[in-house]
Design a protein around this motif. Structure first.
Motif, short mmCIF file in Angstrom:
data_model
loop_
_atom_site.label_atom_id
_atom_site.label_comp_id
_atom_site.label_asym_id
_atom_site.label_seq_id
_atom_site.Cartn_x
_atom_site.Cartn_y
_atom_site.Cartn_z
N ARG A 160 -33.66 22.16 70.51
CA ARG A 160 -34.95 21.71 71.00
C ARG A 160 -34.88 20.40 71.79
NH1 ARG A 160 -38.57 23.01 65.54
NH2 ARG A 160 -38.39 25.30 65.67
N ILE A 161 -33.66 19.89 71.96
CA ILE A 161 -33.52 18.64 72.71
C ILE A 161 -33.89 18.88 74.17
CG2 ILE A 161 -31.87 16.95 73.59
CD1 ILE A 161 -32.54 16.49 70.70
N ARG A 162 -34.88 18.12 74.63
CA ARG A 162 -35.32 18.24 76.02
C ARG A 162 -35.41 16.86 76.69
NH1 ARG A 162 -34.23 22.52 74.76
NH2 ARG A 162 -35.34 24.52 74.93
N ASP A 163 -35.87 15.88 75.92
CA ASP A 163 -36.13 14.56 76.49
C ASP A 163 -35.98 13.51 75.40
OD1 ASP A 163 -38.37 14.98 74.90
OD2 ASP A 163 -39.66 15.49 76.60
N ALA A 164 -36.29 12.26 75.73
CA ALA A 164 -36.15 11.17 74.77
C ALA A 164 -37.03 11.37 73.55
CB ALA A 164 -36.47 9.84 75.45
N GLU A 165 -38.21 11.93 73.76
CA GLU A 165 -39.12 12.15 72.64
C GLU A 165 -38.54 13.15 71.65
OE1 GLU A 165 -43.75 13.51 71.77
OE2 GLU A 165 -43.05 13.23 73.83
N SER A 166 -37.95 14.22 72.16
CA SER A 166 -37.36 15.22 71.26
C SER A 166 -36.13 14.65 70.55
CB SER A 166 -37.00 16.49 72.02
OG SER A 166 -36.09 16.23 73.07
N ARG A 167 -35.43 13.72 71.19
CA ARG A 167 -34.30 13.06 70.54
C ARG A 167 -34.79 12.16 69.41
NH1 ARG A 167 -29.35 13.21 73.20
NH2 ARG A 167 -29.42 14.57 75.04
N ASP A 168 -35.85 11.43 69.65
CA ASP A 168 -36.43 10.59 68.59
C ASP A 168 -36.87 11.45 67.40
OD1 ASP A 168 -36.07 8.32 70.12
OD2 ASP A 168 -38.12 8.30 70.89
N ASP A 190 -22.46 14.98 72.07
CA ASP A 190 -23.65 14.33 72.62
C ASP A 190 -23.61 12.85 72.20
OD1 ASP A 190 -26.24 13.33 73.15
OD2 ASP A 190 -27.18 15.29 72.80
N ASP A 192 -25.14 10.22 73.22
CA ASP A 192 -26.41 9.53 73.04
C ASP A 192 -26.99 9.80 71.65
OD1 ASP A 192 -28.93 8.16 74.14
OD2 ASP A 192 -29.71 10.09 73.47
#
Length: 207
Positions: A160-168, A190, A192
């Motif tokens: 589900r990783i798409r952007d910074a929000e999904s990473r958080d 990964d 990051d």
């Protein structure tokens, strides 16, 4: 197995060392320093103060900050008072235990056979056997099942990783799930996310 730094002995407002008599008083400071996770299996919650050198072996170390970690019920009972010193074992508060073990999707964990030094490998195996990390699980020993569930959670989060929000969000899920090393394995390529996970889990250090 996450390598941790508990830091110096906690002090009060007057700068004097806090007394850990009884030793259970060290639980909250330990959680603040290294997170609410078992120091051996990395499972969250249901923890007690764990004596690296058992208190029945070294009564003078019963309330010594440098001898205290956190252990779940299963790791505590498996370890018991079988070791009489730190010699011959790797320890998460002193050694690179993170690279000493490998994890796979079945929930299994094993000693990293790629360790360069025979002595390092033998110490990793000694710790592995001390807390019986290879146990396949039972109605009372849920470590294997919980580790497998953490793997599935990490894989789901990765998809589900798409952007910074999904990473958080993934980091928040990891903190709730525990098993830092499982998450780091799933996100092995990964950089990051690995940095985010390392920063998020309190007291974590990596070589």
């Amino acid at each position: 197995m996450r390598s941790v730094q508990r830091g110096p002995w906690p002090t009060g407002n007057d700068g004097s060392r806090i007394s850990f008599r009884p030793y259970q008083k060290a639980k909250d400071p330990l959680i603040q320093r290294i997170g609410e996770y078992c120091s051996y299996c990395e499972r969250p919650g249901d923890l007690d103060v764990e004596h690296v050198i058992p208190k029945s072996v070294a009564t003078d170390l019963e309330t010594e900050w440098s001898n205290l970690l956190l252990g779940c019920r299963n790791c505590n009972s498996r370890k018991s008072n079988k070791n009489h010193s730190r010699d011959g074992y790797l320890w998460p508060d002193r050694d690179d235990t993170f690279n000493a073990f490998v994890y796979n999707e079945s929930g299994r964990v094993s000693v990293n056979e790629g360790l360069a030094e025979d002595e390092h490998r033998s110490k990793a195996l000694a710790l592995f056997n001390l807390v019986e990390r290879g146990a396949q699980g039972s109605p009372t020993d849920k470590r294997h099942r919980k580790r497998r569930e953490a793997w599935n959670q990490a894989v789901c989060a990765r998809c589900r990783i798409r952007d910074a929000e999904s990473r958080d969000l993934a980091v928040l899920v990891a903190l709730g799930t525990g098993f830092f090393s499982v998450w780091m394995t799933v996100f092995h390529d990964d950089g990051d996310m690995r940095q985010r996970l390392t920063a998020a889990f309190p007291g974590t250090w990596l070589e």
